[in-house]
Scaffold this motif. Structure first.
Motif, PDB file in Angstrom:
ATOM      1  N   GLU A 208       0.846  -1.187   0.000  1.00  0.00           N
ATOM      2  CA  GLU A 208       0.000   0.000   0.000  1.00  0.00           C
ATOM      3  C   GLU A 208       0.884   1.240   0.000  1.00  0.00           C
ATOM      4  O   GLU A 208       2.109   1.162   0.128  1.00  0.00           O
ATOM      5  N   GLY A 209       0.259   2.394  -0.152  1.00  0.00           N
ATOM      6  CA  GLY A 209       0.983   3.649  -0.086  1.00  0.00           C
ATOM      7  C   GLY A 209       1.350   4.182  -1.460  1.00  0.00           C
ATOM      8  O   GLY A 209       1.354   3.471  -2.473  1.00  0.00           O
ATOM      9  N   THR A 210       1.676   5.475  -1.474  1.00  0.00           N
ATOM     10  CA  THR A 210       1.985   6.161  -2.723  1.00  0.00           C
ATOM     11  C   THR A 210       3.239   5.605  -3.383  1.00  0.00           C
ATOM     12  O   THR A 210       3.279   5.405  -4.606  1.00  0.00           O
ATOM     13  N   LEU A 211       4.288   5.353  -2.603  1.00  0.00           N
ATOM     14  CA  LEU A 211       5.538   4.839  -3.170  1.00  0.00           C
ATOM     15  C   LEU A 211       5.306   3.485  -3.840  1.00  0.00           C
ATOM     16  O   LEU A 211       5.825   3.238  -4.941  1.00  0.00           O
ATOM     17  N   HIS A 212       4.560   2.627  -3.189  1.00  0.00           N
ATOM     18  CA  HIS A 212       4.249   1.314  -3.765  1.00  0.00           C
ATOM     19  C   HIS A 212       3.537   1.468  -5.106  1.00  0.00           C
ATOM     20  O   HIS A 212       3.904   0.820  -6.107  1.00  0.00           O
ATOM     21  N   ARG A 213       2.548   2.337  -5.154  1.00  0.00           N
ATOM     22  CA  ARG A 213       1.783   2.535  -6.388  1.00  0.00           C
ATOM     23  C   ARG A 213       2.665   3.115  -7.499  1.00  0.00           C
ATOM     24  O   ARG A 213       2.613   2.670  -8.658  1.00  0.00           O
ATOM     25  N   LEU A 214       3.487   4.096  -7.167  1.00  0.00           N
ATOM     26  CA  LEU A 214       4.335   4.717  -8.179  1.00  0.00           C
ATOM     27  C   LEU A 214       5.373   3.748  -8.722  1.00  0.00           C
ATOM     28  O   LEU A 214       5.745   3.813  -9.896  1.00  0.00           O
ATOM     29  N   MET A 215       5.842   2.844  -7.886  1.00  0.00           N
ATOM     30  CA  MET A 215       6.786   1.836  -8.381  1.00  0.00           C
ATOM     31  C   MET A 215       6.103   0.883  -9.349  1.00  0.00           C
ATOM     32  O   MET A 215       6.690   0.485 -10.364  1.00  0.00           O
ATOM     33  N   LEU A 216       4.875   0.510  -9.064  1.00  0.00           N
ATOM     34  CA  LEU A 216       4.119  -0.319 -10.001  1.00  0.00           C
ATOM     35  C   LEU A 216       3.916   0.409 -11.330  1.00  0.00           C
ATOM     36  O   LEU A 216       4.049  -0.189 -12.406  1.00  0.00           O
ATOM     37  N   VAL A 217       3.615   1.693 -11.247  1.00  0.00           N
ATOM     38  CA  VAL A 217       3.440   2.499 -12.458  1.00  0.00           C
ATOM     39  C   VAL A 217       4.746   2.547 -13.249  1.00  0.00           C
ATOM     40  O   VAL A 217       4.753   2.399 -14.480  1.00  0.00           O
ATOM     41  N   ALA A 218       5.872   2.738 -12.552  1.00  0.00           N
ATOM     42  CA  ALA A 218       7.172   2.817 -13.221  1.00  0.00           C
ATOM     43  C   ALA A 218       7.502   1.513 -13.933  1.00  0.00           C
ATOM     44  O   ALA A 218       7.926   1.509 -15.093  1.00  0.00           O
ATOM     45  N   ILE A 219       7.284   0.390 -13.257  1.00  0.00           N
ATOM     46  CA  ILE A 219       7.590  -0.913 -13.863  1.00  0.00           C
ATOM     47  C   ILE A 219       6.732  -1.137 -15.099  1.00  0.00           C
ATOM     48  O   ILE A 219       7.225  -1.536 -16.164  1.00  0.00           O
ATOM     49  N   PHE A 220       5.441  -0.880 -14.968  1.00  0.00           N
ATOM     50  CA  PHE A 220       4.508  -1.130 -16.057  1.00  0.00           C
ATOM     51  C   PHE A 220       4.860  -0.296 -17.288  1.00  0.00           C
ATOM     52  O   PHE A 220       4.913  -0.802 -18.417  1.00  0.00           O
ATOM     53  N   ASN A 221       5.138   0.990 -17.082  1.00  0.00           N
ATOM     54  CA  ASN A 221       5.443   1.870 -18.210  1.00  0.00           C
ATOM     55  C   ASN A 221       6.813   1.563 -18.812  1.00  0.00           C
ATOM     56  O   ASN A 221       6.963   1.541 -20.036  1.00  0.00           O
ATOM     57  N   CYS A 222       7.808   1.323 -17.964  1.00  0.00           N
ATOM     58  CA  CYS A 222       9.140   0.995 -18.471  1.00  0.00           C
ATOM     59  C   CYS A 222       9.096  -0.244 -19.357  1.00  0.00           C
ATOM     60  O   CYS A 222       9.745  -0.305 -20.407  1.00  0.00           O
ATOM     61  N   GLN A 223       8.334  -1.224 -18.930  1.00  0.00           N
ATOM     62  CA  GLN A 223       8.226  -2.482 -19.670  1.00  0.00           C
ATOM     63  C   GLN A 223       7.806  -2.243 -21.114  1.00  0.00           C
ATOM     64  O   GLN A 223       8.440  -2.731 -22.054  1.00  0.00           O
ATOM     65  N   TYR A 224       6.756  -1.460 -21.310  1.00  0.00           N
ATOM     66  CA  TYR A 224       6.230  -1.265 -22.658  1.00  0.00           C
ATOM     67  C   TYR A 224       7.024  -0.234 -23.461  1.00  0.00           C
ATOM     68  O   TYR A 224       7.078  -0.319 -24.694  1.00  0.00           O
TER      69      TYR A 224
END
Length: 368
Positions: A208-224
């Motif tokens: 949970e938390g903002t940092l957790h969410r932003l890391m998921l966003v970073a991974i997802f976008n970097c991947q594509y």
């Protein structure tokens, strides 16, 4: 021949949009009825509404998706064409031009999505539960995932990746202008960032938390975005900045990095979908090598012209119209034909009334 090689990308864009529409109206609507019910605030399509026999033929291959294949082609086309824009504009003008290209047309398509959802709530006497801030943030592609609101539009996730790709390209605009091979350090940096975030989530995951969410966003976008650099590689090959051998080796390396980031990250549960994107690469390369088979024609030019508005407008609105027609006793095959034609017509209307004038205006503003 060179003009034909540009035309192939334009033609592929129209074909990819048809694939995505096919996936939603001829696939998701019948196969994933719970998701359609959620997006349209409606009861799930009853089992009494039999799925047309030909639907299963389109989805025979396990883990294959016409929609993901279309998205993969879209990403490759973007990677191929964007470097052309970077040669004559500053970073600010490039981003301004992209904003005019992306946002007004998406706003029109998303408004049609909202209209479909609203009409569905009226028809089914269901409750509209979208909050105003959730709706507003959708009108600025690239913000929703960062802010952390839910997505209720079938196209927004890919546009969020596109926006991040534009930002990465703008940061490296000096390299792109010189056709420097240093641009290919960018996917390496993105891969390292994705691995670092994945390691952090595995080691210190709180869930949970903002940092957790932003890391998921970073991974997802970097991947594509790594995958989109396959299109950049083909652009360099087209412009003579790379020779055939190194270019194809680089494409293989980028695909490998794309796969490893996917498999090692928190989205590994969907790794079976990888082959849809892998299949998009040889299709794209074959079209690049044999552009004479995708030359400009009246049909392909029309599909290319309406591809973006068709992509952003057909899903939820089409789901509602399909459901309404079937509820009123219209045969599924006839309903699908009607909604397909309606979706193409609405895309053409958005293209003529919104996309053409705003894109033209954006180009003038960016140049001046």
């Amino acid at each position: 021949m060179k003009q034909n090689k540009i035309e192939f990308a334009n033609s592929l864009r129209g074909i990819a949009a048809l694939m995505v529409m096919l996936a939603h109206l001829y696939g998701v609507f019948w196969i994933d009825r719970a998701t359609v019910a959620m997006l349209t605030f409606s009861p799930a399509l009853p089992t009494s509404a039999a799925t047309p026999w030909y639907i299963s033929l389109l989805w025979k291959v396990p883990d294959f998706s016409w929609g993901l294949l279309g998205v993969g082609i879209f990403f490759l086309v973007s990677g191929f064409v964007i470097p052309f824009s970077l040669t004559s504009l500053s970073a600010g003008k490039f981003l301004l031009g992209r904003a005019f290209r992306l946002m007004p047309t998406y706003a029109a398509g998303f408004s049609l999505t909202l209209l479909g959802a609203y009409l569905s709530t009226c028809y089914f006497s269901s409750t509209w539960d979208y909050q105003p801030h959730e709706v507003l943030v959708h009108y600025v592609p690239g913000l929703r995932d960062i802010v952390g609101t839910r997505g209720f539009d079938a196209a927004i996730w890919t546009l969020e990746i596109e926006v991040k790709f534009y930002l990465v390209c703008a940061l490296a605009i000096a390299w792109f202008r010189r056709q420097s091979k240093l641009v290919f350090f960018l996917p390496i940096v993105l891969g390292v960032l994705a691995f670092a975030c994945s390691f952090w989530l595995r080691s210190f995951n709180t869930g949970e938390g903002t940092l957790h969410r932003l890391m998921l966003v970073a991974i997802f976008n970097c991947q594509y975005i790594i995958f989109m650099f396959v299109g950049v590689t083909v652009n360099y090959l087209y412009q003579g900045a790379l020779r055939d051998g190194p270019a194809y080796v680089l494409i293989a390396c980028l695909l490998f990095l794309f796969a490893v980031v996917w498999a090692a990250g928190p989205y590994a549960w969907s790794f079976a979908q990888l082959w849809n994107y892998a299949l998009a690469v040889p299709i794209f390369l074959l079209a690049f090598v044999f552009p004479q088979y995708l030359r400009s024609s009246r049909l392909l030019d029309f599909l290319a012209a309406i591809s973006y508005p068709l992509y952003v407008s057909h899903a939820v609105f089409g789901f509602f119209v399909l459901r309404w027609l079937i509820d009123h006793g219209v045969r599924p095959s006839l309903s699908l034909l009607f909604v397909s034609v309606l979706s193409i017509f609405m895309a053409w209307v958005i293209h003529r009334t919104v996309e053409e004038p705003t894109h033209s205006f954006g180009r003038r503003v960016a140049k001046n």
